[in-house]
Design an enzyme around this catalytic site. Sequence first.
Site, PDB file in Angstrom:
ATOM      1  N   ARG A  60       0.935  -1.082  -0.174  1.00  0.00           N
ATOM      2  CA  ARG A  60      -0.105   0.012  -0.009  1.00  0.00           C
ATOM      3  C   ARG A  60       0.875   1.210   0.037  1.00  0.00           C
ATOM      4  O   ARG A  60       1.073   2.006   0.952  1.00  0.00           O
ATOM      5  CB  ARG A  60      -0.915   0.064   1.158  1.00  0.00           C
ATOM      6  CG  ARG A  60      -1.898  -1.252   0.943  1.00  0.00           C
ATOM      7  CD  ARG A  60      -3.104  -1.205   1.677  1.00  0.00           C
ATOM      8  NE  ARG A  60      -4.425  -1.187   1.063  1.00  0.00           N
ATOM      9  CZ  ARG A  60      -5.570  -1.561   1.544  1.00  0.00           C
ATOM     10  NH1 ARG A  60      -5.566  -1.539   2.683  1.00  0.00           N
ATOM     11  NH2 ARG A  60      -6.553  -1.641   0.799  1.00  0.00           N
TER      12      ARG A  60
ATOM     13  N   GLN B   6      -0.921   2.418  -6.070  1.00  0.00           N
ATOM     14  CA  GLN B   6      -2.326   2.648  -5.695  1.00  0.00           C
ATOM     15  C   GLN B   6      -3.182   2.083  -6.771  1.00  0.00           C
ATOM     16  O   GLN B   6      -4.336   1.822  -6.457  1.00  0.00           O
ATOM     17  CB  GLN B   6      -2.721   4.244  -5.390  1.00  0.00           C
ATOM     18  CG  GLN B   6      -2.728   4.314  -3.723  1.00  0.00           C
ATOM     19  CD  GLN B   6      -2.764   5.832  -3.636  1.00  0.00           C
ATOM     20  OE1 GLN B   6      -2.973   6.738  -4.427  1.00  0.00           O
ATOM     21  NE2 GLN B   6      -2.659   6.425  -2.430  1.00  0.00           N
TER      22      GLN B   6
ATOM     23  N   ASP C  86      -4.582  -1.569  -6.711  1.00  0.00           N
ATOM     24  CA  ASP C  86      -4.774  -2.044  -5.263  1.00  0.00           C
ATOM     25  C   ASP C  86      -6.169  -2.474  -5.430  1.00  0.00           C
ATOM     26  O   ASP C  86      -7.130  -1.730  -5.333  1.00  0.00           O
ATOM     27  CB  ASP C  86      -4.485  -0.750  -4.349  1.00  0.00           C
ATOM     28  CG  ASP C  86      -4.799  -1.014  -2.861  1.00  0.00           C
ATOM     29  OD1 ASP C  86      -5.396  -2.345  -2.734  1.00  0.00           O
ATOM     30  OD2 ASP C  86      -4.712  -0.282  -2.060  1.00  0.00           O
TER      31      ASP C  86
ATOM     32  N   SER D  39      -8.276  -1.749  -2.136  1.00  0.00           N
ATOM     33  CA  SER D  39      -8.978  -0.657  -2.097  1.00  0.00           C
ATOM     34  C   SER D  39     -10.227  -0.568  -2.798  1.00  0.00           C
ATOM     35  O   SER D  39     -11.301  -0.060  -2.309  1.00  0.00           O
ATOM     36  CB  SER D  39      -8.182   0.626  -2.266  1.00  0.00           C
ATOM     37  OG  SER D  39      -7.209   0.587  -1.017  1.00  0.00           O
TER      38      SER D  39
ATOM     39  N   TYR E  95      -2.000   0.425   8.523  1.00  0.00           N
ATOM     40  CA  TYR E  95      -2.915  -0.392   9.048  1.00  0.00           C
ATOM     41  C   TYR E  95      -3.099  -0.248  10.598  1.00  0.00           C
ATOM     42  O   TYR E  95      -2.234   0.243  11.521  1.00  0.00           O
ATOM     43  CB  TYR E  95      -2.521  -1.780   8.717  1.00  0.00           C
ATOM     44  CG  TYR E  95      -2.738  -2.276   7.385  1.00  0.00           C
ATOM     45  CD1 TYR E  95      -4.057  -2.278   6.776  1.00  0.00           C
ATOM     46  CD2 TYR E  95      -1.767  -2.512   6.566  1.00  0.00           C
ATOM     47  CE1 TYR E  95      -4.342  -2.709   5.379  1.00  0.00           C
ATOM     48  CE2 TYR E  95      -1.949  -2.641   5.352  1.00  0.00           C
ATOM     49  CZ  TYR E  95      -3.341  -2.950   4.542  1.00  0.00           C
ATOM     50  OH  TYR E  95      -3.408  -3.324   3.400  1.00  0.00           O
TER      51      TYR E  95
HETATM   52  P1  NAD Z   1      -8.695  -2.853   6.997  1.00  0.00           P
HETATM   53  O1  NAD Z   1      -9.851  -3.342   6.203  1.00  0.00           O
HETATM   54  O2  NAD Z   1      -7.819  -3.706   7.448  1.00  0.00           O
HETATM   55  O3  NAD Z   1      -9.380  -2.112   8.479  1.00  0.00           O
HETATM   56  C1  NAD Z   1     -10.585  -1.311   8.522  1.00  0.00           C
HETATM   57  C2  NAD Z   1     -10.431  -0.142   9.521  1.00  0.00           C
HETATM   58  O4  NAD Z   1     -10.735  -0.794  10.804  1.00  0.00           O
HETATM   59  C3  NAD Z   1      -8.987   0.363   9.413  1.00  0.00           C
HETATM   60  O5  NAD Z   1      -9.140   1.857   9.208  1.00  0.00           O
HETATM   61  C4  NAD Z   1      -8.837   0.030  10.992  1.00  0.00           C
HETATM   62  O6  NAD Z   1      -7.876   1.172  11.452  1.00  0.00           O
HETATM   63  C5  NAD Z   1      -9.956  -0.231  11.664  1.00  0.00           C
HETATM   64  N1  NAD Z   1     -10.045  -0.907  12.974  1.00  0.00           N
HETATM   65  C6  NAD Z   1      -9.089  -2.041  13.325  1.00  0.00           C
HETATM   66  N2  NAD Z   1      -9.668  -2.254  14.593  1.00  0.00           N
HETATM   67  C7  NAD Z   1     -10.497  -1.158  15.094  1.00  0.00           C
HETATM   68  C8  NAD Z   1     -11.137  -1.178  16.298  1.00  0.00           C
HETATM   69  N3  NAD Z   1     -10.934  -1.958  17.375  1.00  0.00           N
HETATM   70  N4  NAD Z   1     -11.952  -0.165  16.475  1.00  0.00           N
HETATM   71  C9  NAD Z   1     -12.455   0.588  15.249  1.00  0.00           C
HETATM   72  N5  NAD Z   1     -11.642   0.425  14.194  1.00  0.00           N
HETATM   73  C10 NAD Z   1     -10.708  -0.415  13.988  1.00  0.00           C
HETATM   74  O7  NAD Z   1      -7.957  -1.399   6.373  1.00  0.00           O
HETATM   75  P2  NAD Z   1      -8.266  -0.858   4.969  1.00  0.00           P
HETATM   76  O8  NAD Z   1      -9.396  -0.145   4.912  1.00  0.00           O
HETATM   77  O9  NAD Z   1      -7.871  -1.739   3.983  1.00  0.00           O
HETATM   78  O10 NAD Z   1      -7.043   0.315   5.091  1.00  0.00           O
HETATM   79  C11 NAD Z   1      -6.685   1.017   6.154  1.00  0.00           C
HETATM   80  C12 NAD Z   1      -5.600   2.073   5.788  1.00  0.00           C
HETATM   81  O11 NAD Z   1      -4.508   1.680   4.887  1.00  0.00           O
HETATM   82  C13 NAD Z   1      -6.291   3.163   5.192  1.00  0.00           C
HETATM   83  O12 NAD Z   1      -7.263   4.046   5.717  1.00  0.00           O
HETATM   84  C14 NAD Z   1      -4.848   3.839   4.366  1.00  0.00           C
HETATM   85  O13 NAD Z   1      -4.471   4.624   5.613  1.00  0.00           O
HETATM   86  C15 NAD Z   1      -4.074   2.812   4.337  1.00  0.00           C
HETATM   87  N6  NAD Z   1      -4.114   2.534   2.901  1.00  0.00           N
HETATM   88  C16 NAD Z   1      -2.951   3.123   2.118  1.00  0.00           C
HETATM   89  C17 NAD Z   1      -3.009   2.617   0.616  1.00  0.00           C
HETATM   90  C18 NAD Z   1      -2.127   3.274  -0.189  1.00  0.00           C
HETATM   91  O14 NAD Z   1      -1.240   4.206   0.264  1.00  0.00           O
HETATM   92  N7  NAD Z   1      -1.907   2.881  -1.342  1.00  0.00           N
HETATM   93  C19 NAD Z   1      -4.067   2.231   0.211  1.00  0.00           C
HETATM   94  C20 NAD Z   1      -5.355   1.725   0.846  1.00  0.00           C
HETATM   95  C21 NAD Z   1      -5.082   1.864   2.164  1.00  0.00           C
END
Ligand code: NAD
Length: 385
Positions: free
Chosen positions: A128, A133, A136, A139, A235
Amino acid sequence: MKVGVAKETFAGERRVASVPESAAALKKAGHEVLVQSGAGAEAGFPDKAYQEKGATIVGDRAAVYRDADAVFLVRGLGANPKMGRDDLALMKPDQVLIGMFDPLGEPRSIQELAQRRVRAFALELVPRITRAQSMDVLSSMATIAGYKAVILAADTTPRMFPMYMTAAGTITAAHVFVIGAGVAGLQAIAVARRLGAVVKGFDVRPAVKEQVESLGAKFVEMPLQTAGAEDTGGYAKEMSEEFLRQQRELMGRVVADSHVVITTAAVPGKKSPVLVTGEMVRRMAPGSVIVDLAAERGGNCEGTKPDETIQINGVTILGPTNLPSTVPFHASQMFSRNLTTFLKELTNKEGQLALDMNNEIHRDTLLTRDGEVVHPRIVELLKAS
Ligand code: NAD
């Protein structure tokens, strides 16, 4: 390269790994495209649409595997644990497979792929980073799941989402609480806002507060120690049981006051944390709805059953595990664009595979090579199992 697009065989899967627009892009990049007949039909892409973009339609699956240098799949073995195994006999040495394989959840399946001496690349493991991006798929699919979760909730709740001021009096807006505001959660917040609901959000990663507020939702503040809840990859880290206990206690009131709760909280490679207990559900008003997007990995809500709808005290809990497949046209389009960009990343100007283990996108996604599982995380999981 000859690129083959196989029809999905996982039960209920309606997506296709490559759509006609991508076939045209692949042709332009010098590849030949073979599509298994009917591969795109359920996503709204008939054989004819591929042919018009220069692809060749192939009648049977075995011929796709026999003739293609690279096979594209949405769900390869691992992400398709039963039917995916039938493809093993069709694979040939050094064939490139690109798709989702659930390597962290099903490492043993990756070993089976290695035994076929294929080179499998898992799109779930695309790093990520900004440069990746456009490849991905997690996402892309989370965007669709977040959208569809709200649509499901809106269809299930006995209320309307927007506020109305009518001759029959005022109808108040629905209250929606989104727990976990990563990609899916932020999309759910945005869609629920567009439908006119009053929306609240929460995430353990403190950086998310601003993103939630920028979508017009309220970030639920809680006296929890969340500094350090985010790893270097962006994450969430796994939180302690004591933290989760406090979180549940503090969230109880917000959950009870919500008509719709959408849970998306996940920690990569771990079981999803239980954030909504049966006790909390019993405090919600009858008719309330919970959509648990974490259902596939255990669920955020106590009692969630994958792909089932259950009722607790008049509260409906939905545990869909494959929402992107229910929006197959756009899910396929996004997946296909990500995959086409990924293939470009793997190949040189002549369109030949040019593996470079110093390239982190190659290194992080390659699962198997020369008969071995080569991905360090999967090797470790296999050792531990
Ligand atoms: P994910 O599906 O692993 O998790 C979903 C959400 O659950 C996350 O935001 C996490 O913080 C939250 N979570 C975990 N435990 C929790 C709890 N106890 N209570 C409340 N929330 C909780 O994550 P995702 O959506 O695939 O991605 C998370 C982050 O990764 C994004 O928001 C971003 O910062 C990053 N990301 C970066 C890129 C990139 O740079 N290319 C692309 C996608 C995502």
